[in-house]
Design a protein around this motif. Structure first.
Motif, PDB file in Angstrom:
ATOM      1  N   UNK A   2     -55.271  23.569 -18.013  1.00 11.10           N
ATOM      2  CA  UNK A   2     -54.745  24.379 -19.098  1.00 11.10           C
ATOM      3  C   UNK A   2     -55.881  25.101 -19.676  1.00 11.10           C
ATOM      4  N   UNK A   3     -56.136  26.274 -19.819  1.00 10.41           N
ATOM      5  CA  UNK A   3     -57.153  26.850 -20.791  1.00 10.41           C
ATOM      6  C   UNK A   3     -57.498  26.341 -22.280  1.00 10.41           C
ATOM      7  N   UNK A   4     -58.373  26.446 -22.713  1.00  8.87           N
ATOM      8  CA  UNK A   4     -58.581  25.927 -23.960  1.00  8.87           C
ATOM      9  C   UNK A   4     -57.872  27.009 -24.902  1.00  8.87           C
ATOM     10  N   UNK A   5     -57.434  26.344 -26.029  1.00 10.94           N
ATOM     11  CA  UNK A   5     -56.859  27.245 -26.975  1.00 10.94           C
ATOM     12  C   UNK A   5     -57.850  27.506 -28.422  1.00 10.94           C
ATOM     13  N   UNK A   6     -57.694  28.434 -28.941  1.00 12.17           N
ATOM     14  CA  UNK A   6     -58.359  28.842 -30.235  1.00 12.17           C
ATOM     15  C   UNK A   6     -57.890  27.563 -31.110  1.00 12.17           C
ATOM     16  N   UNK A   7     -58.714  27.346 -32.041  1.00  9.64           N
ATOM     17  CA  UNK A   7     -58.403  26.324 -33.108  1.00  9.64           C
ATOM     18  C   UNK A   7     -57.868  27.009 -34.448  1.00  9.64           C
ATOM     19  N   UNK A  28     -42.737  28.015 -21.127  1.00 12.97           N
ATOM     20  CA  UNK A  28     -42.647  27.398 -19.869  1.00 12.97           C
ATOM     21  C   UNK A  28     -42.639  28.794 -18.730  1.00 12.97           C
ATOM     22  N   UNK A  29     -42.713  28.153 -17.486  1.00  9.63           N
ATOM     23  CA  UNK A  29     -42.877  29.083 -16.316  1.00  9.63           C
ATOM     24  C   UNK A  29     -42.393  28.141 -15.083  1.00  9.63           C
ATOM     25  N   UNK A  30     -41.874  28.940 -14.149  1.00  5.76           N
ATOM     26  CA  UNK A  30     -41.719  27.846 -12.815  1.00  5.76           C
ATOM     27  C   UNK A  30     -42.792  27.741 -12.041  1.00  5.76           C
ATOM     28  N   UNK A  34     -48.500  30.061 -15.369  1.00  3.88           N
ATOM     29  CA  UNK A  34     -48.382  29.387 -16.799  1.00  3.88           C
ATOM     30  C   UNK A  34     -49.694  29.378 -16.979  1.00  3.88           C
ATOM     31  N   UNK A  35     -50.640  28.610 -16.547  1.00  2.87           N
ATOM     32  CA  UNK A  35     -52.206  28.466 -16.973  1.00  2.87           C
ATOM     33  C   UNK A  35     -52.853  29.998 -17.261  1.00  2.87           C
ATOM     34  N   UNK A  36     -52.545  30.992 -16.148  1.00  9.01           N
ATOM     35  CA  UNK A  36     -53.116  32.208 -16.131  1.00  9.01           C
ATOM     36  C   UNK A  36     -52.712  32.983 -17.420  1.00  9.01           C
ATOM     37  N   UNK A  37     -51.503  32.891 -17.595  1.00  9.47           N
ATOM     38  CA  UNK A  37     -50.675  33.835 -18.671  1.00  9.47           C
ATOM     39  C   UNK A  37     -51.249  33.131 -20.023  1.00  9.47           C
ATOM     40  N   UNK A  38     -51.443  31.983 -20.215  1.00  8.19           N
ATOM     41  CA  UNK A  38     -52.160  31.474 -21.442  1.00  8.19           C
ATOM     42  C   UNK A  38     -53.519  31.922 -21.755  1.00  8.19           C
ATOM     43  N   UNK A  39     -54.194  31.902 -20.699  1.00  9.51           N
ATOM     44  CA  UNK A  39     -55.670  32.440 -20.551  1.00  9.51           C
ATOM     45  C   UNK A  39     -55.609  33.865 -20.965  1.00  9.51           C
TER      46      UNK A  39
END
Length: 204
Positions: free
Chosen positions: A1-6, A168-170, A175-180
């Protein structure tokens, strides 16, 4: 999963709205559109609902009764997914997951026939009447209806706060690409943070 901003950039305003996208039985139960992660994120979504049920808005994706009811490019789409039309699936499956339906009312429910909840203007009009400037977004699916919801909210000028652990995603890669995408490509307009950060910064 991509790193999230703090953390958040600013405190969550008291009049923010939690916009929960399409957490419905048709995506949670044994259908062709089942999203396995929904059962895992549902308690996280519920914790945000429970924090401010009066500031929660649910959207529901409503299929047509049959493909002939759909227009344009939606008709072949629903021919492909005829098993998910209301005539085949049944209206009960468009209801919210039971663990979330208990919040409405006071939470409000908006139905839509397309991915975006903004298409007919009713949701935006309702939020403007409540002087809402910030949206906390949760729901399903992060790369389809949530994506349409988020980009529409950005276009309309809302402050958009993504609860990264309440989506969530199927498809895990999507999912990870969208968060990024949210945190990097749209990082100037979208804050991608944890539910814990949101609840800590949003006064009940």
């Amino acid at each position: 999963m991509p790193d999230m901003p703090a953390g958040l950039r600013d405190a969550v305003p008291s009049n923010a709205v939690h916009l929960c996208v399409d957490m419905q039985r048709m995506f949670a139960e044994d259908t062709p559109w089942r999203t396995p992660w929904m059962q895992r994120v549902a308690p996280v979504v519920a914790s945000i609902c429970d924090h401010r049920p009066d500031r929660t808005v649910f959207t529901r994706f409503i299929p047509p009764s049959d493909p002939d009811e759909a227009r344009g490019a939606w008709r072949p789409y629903w021919m492909r997914w005829n098993a998910l039309t209301l005539g085949e699936l049944g209206a009960d499956y468009v209801e919210l997951m039971p663990e979330l339906s208990r919040f409405a009312p006071p939470a409000v429910v908006f139905d839509k026939r397309v991915y975006s909840p903004w298409w007919d203007g009713r949701l935006h009009q309702s939020l403007q009447a409540r002087a809402v400037e910030a949206l906390i977004v949760t729901g399903c699916e992060i790369d389809v209806c949530v994506l349409a919801t988020v980009l529409g909210a950005v276009d309309l000028g809302y402050r958009v706060i993504i609860a990264a652990d309440a989506l969530c995603s199927s498809a895990d890669p999507d999912h990870d690409a969208a968060l990024q995408l949210y945190s990097e490509r749209f990082g100037m307009q979208i804050e991608t943070v944890s539910t814990a950060d949101i609840l800590a910064a949003w006064a009940p």
